[in-house]
Enzyme design. Structure first.
Site, PDB file in Angstrom:
ATOM      1  N   ASN A 141      40.363  49.769  45.645  1.00 15.54           N
ATOM      2  CA  ASN A 141      40.294  48.700  46.667  1.00 15.54           C
ATOM      3  C   ASN A 141      40.005  49.224  48.076  1.00 15.54           C
ATOM      4  O   ASN A 141      39.468  48.498  48.905  1.00 15.54           O
ATOM      5  CB  ASN A 141      41.531  47.790  46.623  1.00 15.54           C
ATOM      6  CG  ASN A 141      42.820  48.508  46.894  1.00 15.54           C
ATOM      7  OD1 ASN A 141      42.866  49.738  46.874  1.00 15.54           O
ATOM      8  ND2 ASN A 141      43.875  47.761  47.144  1.00 15.54           N
ATOM      9  N   ARG A 148      41.153  62.587  42.291  1.00 15.36           N
ATOM     10  CA  ARG A 148      40.386  61.812  41.318  1.00 15.36           C
ATOM     11  C   ARG A 148      40.363  60.359  41.813  1.00 15.36           C
ATOM     12  O   ARG A 148      41.361  59.649  41.738  1.00 15.36           O
ATOM     13  CB  ARG A 148      41.010  61.855  39.926  1.00 15.36           C
ATOM     14  CG  ARG A 148      40.196  61.013  38.950  1.00 15.36           C
ATOM     15  CD  ARG A 148      40.905  60.660  37.670  1.00 15.36           C
ATOM     16  NE  ARG A 148      40.054  59.764  36.893  1.00 15.36           N
ATOM     17  CZ  ARG A 148      40.065  58.431  37.011  1.00 15.36           C
ATOM     18  NH1 ARG A 148      40.883  57.834  37.834  1.00 15.36           N
ATOM     19  NH2 ARG A 148      39.249  57.695  36.278  1.00 15.36           N
ATOM     20  N   PRO A 149      39.191  59.908  42.305  1.00  7.82           N
ATOM     21  CA  PRO A 149      39.096  58.509  42.737  1.00  7.82           C
ATOM     22  C   PRO A 149      38.937  57.586  41.533  1.00  7.82           C
ATOM     23  O   PRO A 149      38.591  58.046  40.450  1.00  7.82           O
ATOM     24  CB  PRO A 149      37.813  58.501  43.589  1.00  7.82           C
ATOM     25  CG  PRO A 149      37.016  59.677  43.145  1.00  7.82           C
ATOM     26  CD  PRO A 149      37.942  60.664  42.474  1.00  7.82           C
ATOM     27  N   GLY A 193      48.249  53.244  43.845  1.00 12.08           N
ATOM     28  CA  GLY A 193      47.795  52.384  42.755  1.00 12.08           C
ATOM     29  C   GLY A 193      48.916  51.455  42.333  1.00 12.08           C
ATOM     30  O   GLY A 193      49.839  51.185  43.102  1.00 12.08           O
ATOM     31  N   SER A 194      48.860  51.005  41.095  1.00 14.43           N
ATOM     32  CA  SER A 194      49.832  50.007  40.645  1.00 14.43           C
ATOM     33  C   SER A 194      51.180  50.661  40.349  1.00 14.43           C
ATOM     34  O   SER A 194      51.263  51.848  40.015  1.00 14.43           O
ATOM     35  CB  SER A 194      49.303  49.323  39.389  1.00 14.43           C
ATOM     36  OG  SER A 194      49.173  50.285  38.360  1.00 14.43           O
ATOM     37  N   GLU A 243      52.317  55.364  46.720  1.00 16.08           N
ATOM     38  CA  GLU A 243      51.997  54.129  47.453  1.00 16.08           C
ATOM     39  C   GLU A 243      51.620  53.110  46.393  1.00 16.08           C
ATOM     40  O   GLU A 243      50.512  53.157  45.862  1.00 16.08           O
ATOM     41  CB  GLU A 243      50.813  54.361  48.406  1.00 16.08           C
ATOM     42  CG  GLU A 243      51.068  55.356  49.522  1.00 16.08           C
ATOM     43  CD  GLU A 243      51.983  54.815  50.605  1.00 16.08           C
ATOM     44  OE1 GLU A 243      52.276  53.601  50.621  1.00 16.08           O
ATOM     45  OE2 GLU A 243      52.428  55.627  51.441  1.00 16.08           O
ATOM     46  N   LEU A 244      52.545  52.195  46.085  1.00 15.93           N
ATOM     47  CA  LEU A 244      52.351  51.345  44.898  1.00 15.93           C
ATOM     48  C   LEU A 244      52.128  49.878  45.282  1.00 15.93           C
ATOM     49  O   LEU A 244      51.761  49.573  46.404  1.00 15.93           O
ATOM     50  CB  LEU A 244      53.551  51.531  43.961  1.00 15.93           C
ATOM     51  CG  LEU A 244      53.818  53.004  43.581  1.00 15.93           C
ATOM     52  CD1 LEU A 244      55.057  53.150  42.724  1.00 15.93           C
ATOM     53  CD2 LEU A 244      52.622  53.639  42.890  1.00 15.93           C
ATOM     54  N   CYS A 268      47.092  45.903  48.888  1.00 18.07           N
ATOM     55  CA  CYS A 268      48.504  46.023  48.497  1.00 18.07           C
ATOM     56  C   CYS A 268      49.423  45.365  49.520  1.00 18.07           C
ATOM     57  O   CYS A 268      50.534  44.972  49.184  1.00 18.07           O
ATOM     58  CB  CYS A 268      48.857  47.494  48.349  1.00 18.07           C
ATOM     59  SG  CYS A 268      48.411  48.436  49.803  1.00 18.07           S
ATOM     60  N   GLU A 293      51.639  40.323  41.694  1.00 16.17           N
ATOM     61  CA  GLU A 293      50.651  40.655  42.704  1.00 16.17           C
ATOM     62  C   GLU A 293      49.367  39.912  42.323  1.00 16.17           C
ATOM     63  O   GLU A 293      48.813  40.140  41.245  1.00 16.17           O
ATOM     64  CB  GLU A 293      50.416  42.172  42.621  1.00 16.17           C
ATOM     65  CG  GLU A 293      50.226  42.821  43.923  1.00 16.17           C
ATOM     66  CD  GLU A 293      49.985  44.311  43.780  1.00 16.17           C
ATOM     67  OE1 GLU A 293      50.062  44.888  42.687  1.00 16.17           O
ATOM     68  OE2 GLU A 293      49.711  44.910  44.820  1.00 16.17           O
ATOM     69  N   GLU A 318      52.580  57.565  54.773  1.00 17.20           N
ATOM     70  CA  GLU A 318      51.270  58.102  55.145  1.00 17.20           C
ATOM     71  C   GLU A 318      50.979  57.711  56.585  1.00 17.20           C
ATOM     72  O   GLU A 318      51.343  56.612  57.021  1.00 17.20           O
ATOM     73  CB  GLU A 318      50.198  57.567  54.186  1.00 17.20           C
ATOM     74  CG  GLU A 318      50.415  58.122  52.781  1.00 17.20           C
ATOM     75  CD  GLU A 318      49.324  57.779  51.778  1.00 17.20           C
ATOM     76  OE1 GLU A 318      48.524  56.865  52.027  1.00 17.20           O
ATOM     77  OE2 GLU A 318      49.287  58.438  50.729  1.00 17.20           O
TER      78      GLU A 318
END
Ligand code: NAP
Length: 485
Positions: free
Chosen positions: A156, A179-180, A233-234, A255-256, A289, A386, A463
């Site tokens: 995203n 790894r994107p 991510g999730s 970071e979820l 998010c 979400e 971050e």
């Protein structure tokens, strides 16, 4: 890629130890606005992930031994090159992710701002001198880079989620393997090209692109030479990755997901609240998010707010992100459209009221209409999950106590927002919300100077800001003895 001024930014292979790796098989990247294939990427796997970790390990001593000023100068050049190529990077981002071009430009300058910030902040990784407990001793702490950092990032924000991590890691003296997401590798690879041009030494910044998410993830989380693992991510995937890190006791930051409440009290400036809700909810077609996931309106102003809000949402222009006037682009996949549609339908079947939208958009199978649903209750899927789409569930409330209980009634704790004027109420609600970040009369809160991160099942670590560096450093305590002789 004729749309780019600098076509060398268009890369289709992993970047490891300063080289672009070929592979035996390839995977396609699709433009979600058109469904057309825009790139064929060399599909890297476990072998390339291991090579990248080895390269990062080899590069660590030299990179971490540079002075913070030397690393800062290289990072600053990287930042300047990203800004110089902002237009091209934004086009690539819109092509692979779908967001409107103006938002993509915003993401590039937002991501780059973290590189600029940490180029400076790395110079301020201070230790302490601790008052002596006895005459013959002196106690000191120093901070040192943790070592090789591995990262996995989502689709995203294909540029900013990498920049936010890599900037802090490299400034601290760590080396980096990312790894994107396989839907959006092009932004990451363009960042690698610019990192190399900026003078980031071989092996310091590596990008492994491949479809084998699980297998590559296993290497990045379980490899003994990786000292720290960071994930955006999730929550479901984050939990699995945390447990994979346990075997080697890695430093971990997460970071979820989020389920942000956006609360409008009866003393709020309603026009400002409408504007805040629009940018918070509909940016990136609702695929962020931190975006407003549940809109709570106090009963007295519910009608007035909803009327203005529906009018503003109805005016949003949906289309291809590359078109001049587009405000809402496609979702990331047809499956995402199906998921959003079923969330809306299940709430409507449960008694919610559709005020706007509620259907797939005529622009194509990746598009969903900007939607507003009223009479939503806290137990409906729209309020529990979400949404990750351009849908606003509106819930009314009576008083502060009730809305705080509902807002906090979630496993998530990333961002929250509220609009009010009464100073006592502002403090009470700000302190009562169980979220890592709170926007007060403000719908966009993230910037490089502020600590971004969540509590509860939205993650750990921060971050950006002066705290962001700490996630990539260890504190070492030095005890000097025998000083009285
Ligand atoms: P996701 O399914 O968790 O995927 C995120 C990344 O993990 C992708 O690179 C994905 O690769 C990879 N992945 C998926 N399963 C994996 C596994 N078993 N092992 C290793 N890697 C795996 O999340 P998403 O749907 O792409 O992104 C949206 C989520 O990210 C939302 O929950 C959102 O709230 C969260 N998010 C959080 C923040 C924050 O700062 N807190 C920021 C942005 C997004 P593939 O895509 O190639 O499968």
């Amino acid at each position: 890629m004729e749309l780019l001024k600098d076509t060398a930014l268009f890369k289709q292979a992993s970047f490891v130890n300063g080289a672009w790796l070929s592979a035996e098989s390839f995977f396609s990247v699709t433009n979600p606005a058109t469904g057309k294939v825009i790139a064929e990427i060399a599909d890297a796997g476990v072998v390339e992930a291991e090579l990248a970790i080895q390269a990062a390990k080899n590069a660590f001593n030299t990179w971490s031994s540079l002075s913070a000023n030397e690393r800062g100068s290289i990072l600053r050049r990287w930042f300047e090159l990203i800004i110089l190529h902002q237009e091209d990077l934004a086009r690539l981002l819109t092509l692979e992710q779908g967001k409107p071009l103006a938002e993509a430009k915003g993401e590039i300058s937002y991501g780059a701002s973290f590189i600029d910030w940490f180029a400076e902040e790395g110079k301020r990784a201070y230790g302490d001198v601790i008052p002596m407990p006895s005459a013959d001793k002196r106690l000191v702490t120093i901070k040192q880079a943790v070592g090789v950092v591995a990262a996995i990032t989502p689709w995203n924000f294909p540029h900013a989620m990498i920049a936010r991590k890599a900037a802090a890691a490299l400034a601290a003296g760590c080396t980096f393997v990312v790894r994107p997401a396989s839907q959006t590798p092009l932004s990451a690879l363009a960042m690698a090209e610019l990192a190399q041009r900026a003078g980031v030494p071989d092996g310091v910044f590596n990008v492994v692109v491949g479809t084998a998410a699980r297998a590559i993830g296993k290497v990045l989380t379980e490899h003994p030479d990786v000292a720290k693992f960071t994930f955006t991510g999730s929550t479901a995937v984050g939990k699995a990755l945390i447990s994979q890190c346990a075997g080697t006791v890695k430093k971990v930051s997460m970071e979820l997901g989020g389920n942000a409440p956006f609360i409008i009290f009866d003393d709020a400036d309603l026009d400002a609240a409408v504007q805040g809700a629009i940018v918070s909810k509909y940016r990136n077609a609702g695929q962020t998010c931190v975006c407003a996931n549940r809109i709570f309106v106090q009963e007295k102003v519910a009608r007035a707010f909803t009327d203005k809000f529906v009018k503003a949402v109805a005016a949003l222009k949906v289309g291809d992100g590359l078109a001049q006037d587009t405000q809402i682009g496609p979702l990331i996949s047809p499956q995402a459209v199906t998921d959003v549609d079923s969330l809306v339908n299940s709430s409507l079947q449960g008694g919610a009221e559709l005020l706007l939208g509620g259907e797939r958009h005529a622009a194509g199978e990746y598009f969903y209409q900007p939607t507003v649903v009223a009479k939503v209750t806290q137990d409906m899927p729209l309020a529990q999950e979400e949404i990750f789409g351009p849908v606003s569930p509106v819930i009314t409330f009576k008083d502060e106590a009730e809305v705080l209980a509902m807002a906090n009634d979630t496993d998530y704790g990333l961002a929250a927002y509220f609009y009010a004027r009464d100073i006592g109420r502002i403090w009470r609600v700000a302190e009562g919300l169980e979220f890592g970040m709170v926007g007060i009369n403000e719908g966009i809160i993230s910037n490089a100077a502020a600590p971004f991160g969540g509590i509860k099942q939205s993650g750990n670590g921060r971050e950006g800001s002066r705290y962001g560096l700490e996630d990539y450093m260890e504190i070492k305590y030095l005890c000097f003895g025998g000083l009285d002789k």
